[in-house]
Design a protein around this motif. Structure first.
Motif, PDB file in Angstrom:
ATOM      1  N   UNK A   1      13.145  58.001  28.556  1.00 57.97           N
ATOM      2  CA  UNK A   1      12.529  59.090  27.790  1.00 57.97           C
ATOM      3  C   UNK A   1      12.819  60.466  28.410  1.00 57.97           C
ATOM      4  N   UNK A   2      13.387  60.488  29.624  1.00 61.03           N
ATOM      5  CA  UNK A   2      13.714  61.754  30.294  1.00 61.03           C
ATOM      6  C   UNK A   2      15.177  62.132  30.079  1.00 61.03           C
ATOM      7  N   UNK A   3      15.787  61.643  29.008  1.00 65.47           N
ATOM      8  CA  UNK A   3      17.205  61.911  28.723  1.00 65.47           C
ATOM      9  C   UNK A   3      17.523  63.405  28.707  1.00 65.47           C
ATOM     10  N   UNK A   4      16.559  64.230  28.333  1.00 65.36           N
ATOM     11  CA  UNK A   4      16.755  65.683  28.292  1.00 65.36           C
ATOM     12  C   UNK A   4      17.047  66.254  29.675  1.00 65.36           C
ATOM     13  N   UNK A   5      16.759  65.491  30.740  1.00 66.17           N
ATOM     14  CA  UNK A   5      16.970  65.941  32.113  1.00 66.17           C
ATOM     15  C   UNK A   5      18.381  65.632  32.609  1.00 66.17           C
TER      16      UNK A   5
END
Length: 135
Positions: free
Chosen positions: A109-113
Protein backbone atom coordinates in the motif's frame (compact mmCIF):
# COMPACT_ATOMS: atom_id res chain seq x y z
CA UNK A 1 14.59 -3.31 -10.25
CA UNK A 2 11.15 -3.28 -8.61
CA UNK A 3 9.44 -6.47 -7.44
CA UNK A 4 6.10 -7.13 -5.73
CA UNK A 5 6.31 -10.28 -3.60
CA UNK A 6 4.38 -11.41 -0.53
CA UNK A 7 2.47 -8.10 -0.42
CA UNK A 8 5.77 -6.18 -0.26
CA UNK A 9 7.40 -3.95 -2.85
CA UNK A 10 11.17 -4.25 -3.10
CA UNK A 11 13.23 -1.73 -5.04
CA UNK A 12 16.93 -2.45 -5.58
CA UNK A 13 20.05 -0.93 -7.11
CA UNK A 14 23.39 -2.57 -7.90
CA UNK A 15 26.22 -0.48 -6.45
CA UNK A 16 29.90 -0.74 -7.42
CA UNK A 17 31.14 -0.38 -3.85
CA UNK A 18 32.01 -2.79 -1.06
CA UNK A 19 29.04 -3.89 1.04
CA UNK A 20 30.78 -2.42 4.12
CA UNK A 21 30.92 1.01 2.44
CA UNK A 22 27.22 0.94 1.58
CA UNK A 23 26.35 -0.38 5.05
CA UNK A 24 28.28 2.48 6.64
CA UNK A 25 26.20 4.97 4.65
CA UNK A 26 22.80 3.45 5.44
CA UNK A 27 23.50 2.99 9.16
CA UNK A 28 25.19 6.34 9.91
CA UNK A 29 22.41 8.59 11.20
CA UNK A 30 24.57 11.71 10.79
CA UNK A 31 24.20 11.42 6.99
CA UNK A 32 20.66 10.01 6.61
CA UNK A 33 19.28 13.38 5.55
CA UNK A 34 21.91 13.62 2.78
CA UNK A 35 20.46 10.58 1.01
CA UNK A 36 16.93 10.29 2.39
CA UNK A 37 14.70 12.59 0.31
CA UNK A 38 11.90 12.57 2.90
CA UNK A 39 14.17 13.57 5.82
CA UNK A 40 15.17 17.08 6.79
CA UNK A 41 17.00 16.10 10.00
CA UNK A 42 17.70 13.17 12.33
CA UNK A 43 18.32 12.89 16.06
CA UNK A 44 19.39 9.49 17.38
CA UNK A 45 20.73 7.95 20.56
CA UNK A 46 23.68 6.60 18.52
CA UNK A 47 25.47 7.72 15.39
CA UNK A 48 25.46 4.16 14.00
CA UNK A 49 22.23 2.29 14.52
CA UNK A 50 21.74 -1.14 16.06
CA UNK A 51 18.65 -3.07 17.10
CA UNK A 52 16.77 -0.96 19.62
CA UNK A 53 18.30 2.38 18.60
CA UNK A 54 15.78 5.17 19.06
CA UNK A 55 15.48 8.74 17.93
CA UNK A 56 13.36 11.01 15.84
CA UNK A 57 13.28 12.19 12.25
CA UNK A 58 12.19 15.57 10.96
CA UNK A 59 10.13 15.19 7.81
CA UNK A 60 10.16 17.55 4.86
CA UNK A 61 6.92 18.94 6.30
CA UNK A 62 8.96 19.98 9.39
CA UNK A 63 7.29 17.81 11.99
CA UNK A 64 9.16 15.27 14.06
CA UNK A 65 8.32 11.57 14.34
CA UNK A 66 9.89 9.07 16.74
CA UNK A 67 11.60 5.96 15.40
CA UNK A 68 12.98 2.68 16.67
CA UNK A 69 15.18 0.15 14.87
CA UNK A 70 13.12 -3.03 15.15
CA UNK A 71 15.37 -5.51 13.31
CA UNK A 72 19.10 -5.44 12.63
CA UNK A 73 21.67 -7.87 11.30
CA UNK A 74 25.09 -6.33 10.72
CA UNK A 75 25.98 -5.99 7.01
CA UNK A 76 22.68 -7.60 5.98
CA UNK A 77 19.51 -5.67 6.90
CA UNK A 78 17.73 -3.30 9.21
CA UNK A 79 14.09 -2.34 9.60
CA UNK A 80 12.46 0.41 11.57
CA UNK A 81 9.18 1.79 12.82
CA UNK A 82 8.55 5.49 12.30
CA UNK A 83 5.71 6.85 14.38
CA UNK A 84 3.03 4.13 14.46
CA UNK A 85 4.03 2.54 11.13
CA UNK A 86 6.51 -0.12 10.14
CA UNK A 87 8.60 1.79 7.62
CA UNK A 88 11.09 0.78 4.94
CA UNK A 89 13.38 -2.19 5.29
CA UNK A 90 17.00 -1.85 4.14
CA UNK A 91 18.99 -4.85 2.95
CA UNK A 92 22.33 -5.49 1.27
CA UNK A 93 23.08 -8.47 -0.95
CA UNK A 94 26.81 -8.94 -1.47
CA UNK A 95 27.81 -9.54 -5.09
CA UNK A 96 31.53 -9.72 -4.34
CA UNK A 97 34.01 -7.84 -2.15
CA UNK A 98 33.70 -4.70 -4.26
CA UNK A 99 30.00 -4.59 -5.15
CA UNK A 100 26.56 -5.25 -3.76
CA UNK A 101 22.86 -4.66 -4.31
CA UNK A 102 21.00 -2.38 -1.93
CA UNK A 103 17.26 -2.91 -1.53
CA UNK A 104 14.45 -1.06 0.21
CA UNK A 105 11.20 -2.82 0.93
CA UNK A 106 7.80 -1.55 1.95
CA UNK A 107 4.18 -2.75 2.21
CA UNK A 108 2.25 -2.89 -1.07
CA UNK A 109 0.00 0.00 0.00
CA UNK A 110 3.08 2.29 0.21
CA UNK A 111 3.70 2.07 -3.56
CA UNK A 112 3.62 5.89 -3.72
CA UNK A 113 6.93 5.84 -1.79
CA UNK A 114 8.79 3.95 -4.55
CA UNK A 115 10.06 7.14 -6.31
CA UNK A 116 11.40 8.43 -2.99
CA UNK A 117 13.26 5.16 -2.45
CA UNK A 118 14.60 5.21 -6.01
CA UNK A 119 16.03 8.69 -5.42
CA UNK A 120 17.55 7.51 -2.13
CA UNK A 121 19.20 4.58 -3.93
CA UNK A 122 20.68 6.96 -6.52
CA UNK A 123 22.04 9.23 -3.78
CA UNK A 124 23.53 6.32 -1.84
CA UNK A 125 25.13 5.03 -5.03
CA UNK A 126 26.72 8.44 -5.60
CA UNK A 127 27.95 8.67 -1.99
CA UNK A 128 29.40 5.14 -2.08
CA UNK A 129 31.17 5.49 -5.41
CA UNK A 130 32.55 8.92 -4.50
CA UNK A 131 34.07 7.41 -1.34
CA UNK A 132 35.88 4.86 -3.50
CA UNK A 133 37.19 7.56 -5.83
CA UNK A 134 38.44 9.58 -2.84
CA UNK A 135 40.66 6.68 -1.69
Amino acid sequence: MIVLQNKQFKICKAIAAAPSTVWEIVTDTSIWSSWGPSLADVECSERHIRRGSTGRVKTLFYFWLPFIITEYKHLHYWNWRVGPLNATGHSIIQTNEKSCTLCFDMPWWAFFYLPVCWLALMRINKLATSRIQAL
